[in-house]
Design a protein around this motif. Structure first.
Motif, short mmCIF file in Angstrom:
data_model
loop_
_atom_site.label_atom_id
_atom_site.label_comp_id
_atom_site.label_asym_id
_atom_site.label_seq_id
_atom_site.Cartn_x
_atom_site.Cartn_y
_atom_site.Cartn_z
N TRP A 89 -11.16 3.72 9.81
CA TRP A 89 -11.94 2.27 9.21
C TRP A 89 -11.31 1.96 8.10
CZ3 TRP A 89 -13.75 -0.90 12.28
CH2 TRP A 89 -14.75 -0.58 13.25
N GLN A 90 -10.75 2.65 7.41
CA GLN A 90 -10.32 2.30 5.92
C GLN A 90 -8.78 1.69 6.07
OE1 GLN A 90 -10.65 6.00 4.11
NE2 GLN A 90 -12.26 5.44 2.59
N VAL A 91 -8.13 2.39 6.98
CA VAL A 91 -6.75 1.62 7.51
C VAL A 91 -7.08 0.25 8.11
CG1 VAL A 91 -4.69 1.82 9.18
CG2 VAL A 91 -5.45 3.87 7.60
N ALA A 92 -8.17 0.44 9.21
CA ALA A 92 -8.10 -0.92 9.94
C ALA A 92 -8.78 -2.02 9.02
CB ALA A 92 -9.22 -0.56 11.15
N LEU A 93 -9.52 -1.95 8.00
CA LEU A 93 -10.13 -2.98 7.22
C LEU A 93 -9.01 -3.27 6.31
CD1 LEU A 93 -13.49 -1.43 6.21
CD2 LEU A 93 -13.24 -3.56 7.37
N MET A 94 -8.31 -2.37 5.77
CA MET A 94 -7.20 -2.89 4.93
C MET A 94 -6.44 -3.77 5.86
SD MET A 94 -3.64 -2.32 4.04
CE MET A 94 -3.13 -0.68 4.88
N VAL A 105 -3.75 -2.84 -4.53
CA VAL A 105 -3.55 -2.22 -3.12
C VAL A 105 -2.14 -2.66 -2.95
CG1 VAL A 105 -4.02 -2.35 -0.77
CG2 VAL A 105 -5.83 -2.41 -2.57
N HIS A 106 -1.84 -3.89 -3.30
CA HIS A 106 -0.47 -4.24 -2.91
C HIS A 106 0.73 -3.39 -3.88
CE1 HIS A 106 -0.55 -8.10 -0.98
NE2 HIS A 106 -1.52 -8.45 -1.51
N ASP A 107 0.06 -2.98 -4.96
CA ASP A 107 1.27 -2.27 -5.77
C ASP A 107 1.42 -0.87 -5.15
OD1 ASP A 107 1.28 -3.97 -7.67
OD2 ASP A 107 -0.24 -2.94 -9.16
N ILE A 108 0.32 -0.13 -4.16
CA ILE A 108 0.83 0.79 -3.63
C ILE A 108 1.56 0.74 -2.40
CG2 ILE A 108 -0.52 2.61 -2.05
CD1 ILE A 108 -2.77 2.41 -4.18
N LEU A 109 1.44 -0.59 -1.69
CA LEU A 109 2.10 -0.88 -0.55
C LEU A 109 3.63 -1.35 -0.89
CD1 LEU A 109 -0.71 -2.68 1.28
CD2 LEU A 109 0.07 -0.36 1.90
N GLN A 110 3.86 -1.72 -2.04
CA GLN A 110 5.23 -2.20 -2.28
C GLN A 110 5.95 -1.03 -2.67
OE1 GLN A 110 6.38 -5.23 -2.19
NE2 GLN A 110 4.48 -6.17 -1.70
N GLN A 111 5.56 0.04 -2.88
CA GLN A 111 6.32 1.28 -3.44
C GLN A 111 7.12 1.68 -1.93
OE1 GLN A 111 3.70 4.55 -4.67
NE2 GLN A 111 2.72 2.92 -6.08
N PRO A 112 8.56 1.98 -2.27
CA PRO A 112 9.32 2.18 -1.32
C PRO A 112 8.88 3.67 -0.30
CG PRO A 112 10.53 2.43 -3.08
CD PRO A 112 9.15 1.95 -3.38
#
Length: 116
Positions: A89-94, A105-112
């Motif tokens: 659910w956490q993945v689906a909501l994100m 959250v963007h900062d985490i997703l921007q990391q290679p």
């Protein structure tokens, strides 16, 4: 589709981002990054979830179902034996809120992604 038993929140989006990076990003990509060698070699090609349509128009319950059950005749596995219901659910909501995530959250997703 099911309704989420957890609330959309920064904490749940952060958890979803970490789970996504560990389990999904190698096939489905990250924002502002090119697809991995794994994703480029798959047929059918996995959708890059942060590019184009993505899944922000899909209800979180639909994405949860796909994560939970997998998709036949593709490389998309079922994650019910690997992730808890809360994690899925956490993945689906994100992903459902990918167009309006907090900076943290963007900062985490921007990391290679680090290669294995």
């Amino acid at each position: 589709p099911q309704c989420s038993p957890i609330q959309p929140s920064e904490d749940n989006y952060l958890a979803g981002a970490h789970i996504y990076r560990a389990n999904c990003a190698v096939c489905h990509g990250l924002p502002s990054q090119t697809g991995s060698a794994t994703s480029k070699g798959m047929y059918p090609r996995p959708p890059q979830l942060f590019k184009g349509h993505g899944v922000t128009d899909d209800p979180a319950g639909e994405t949860y179902w796909k994560v939970s059950n997998g998709i036949r005749l593709t490389g998309m596995p079922a994650y019910t034996a690997s992730l808890s219901s809360t994690e899925m659910w956490q993945v689906a909501l994100m992903l459902a809120n990918a167009d309006k995530l907090p900076t943290s959250v963007h900062d985490i997703l921007q990391q290679p992604l680090k290669p294995d």
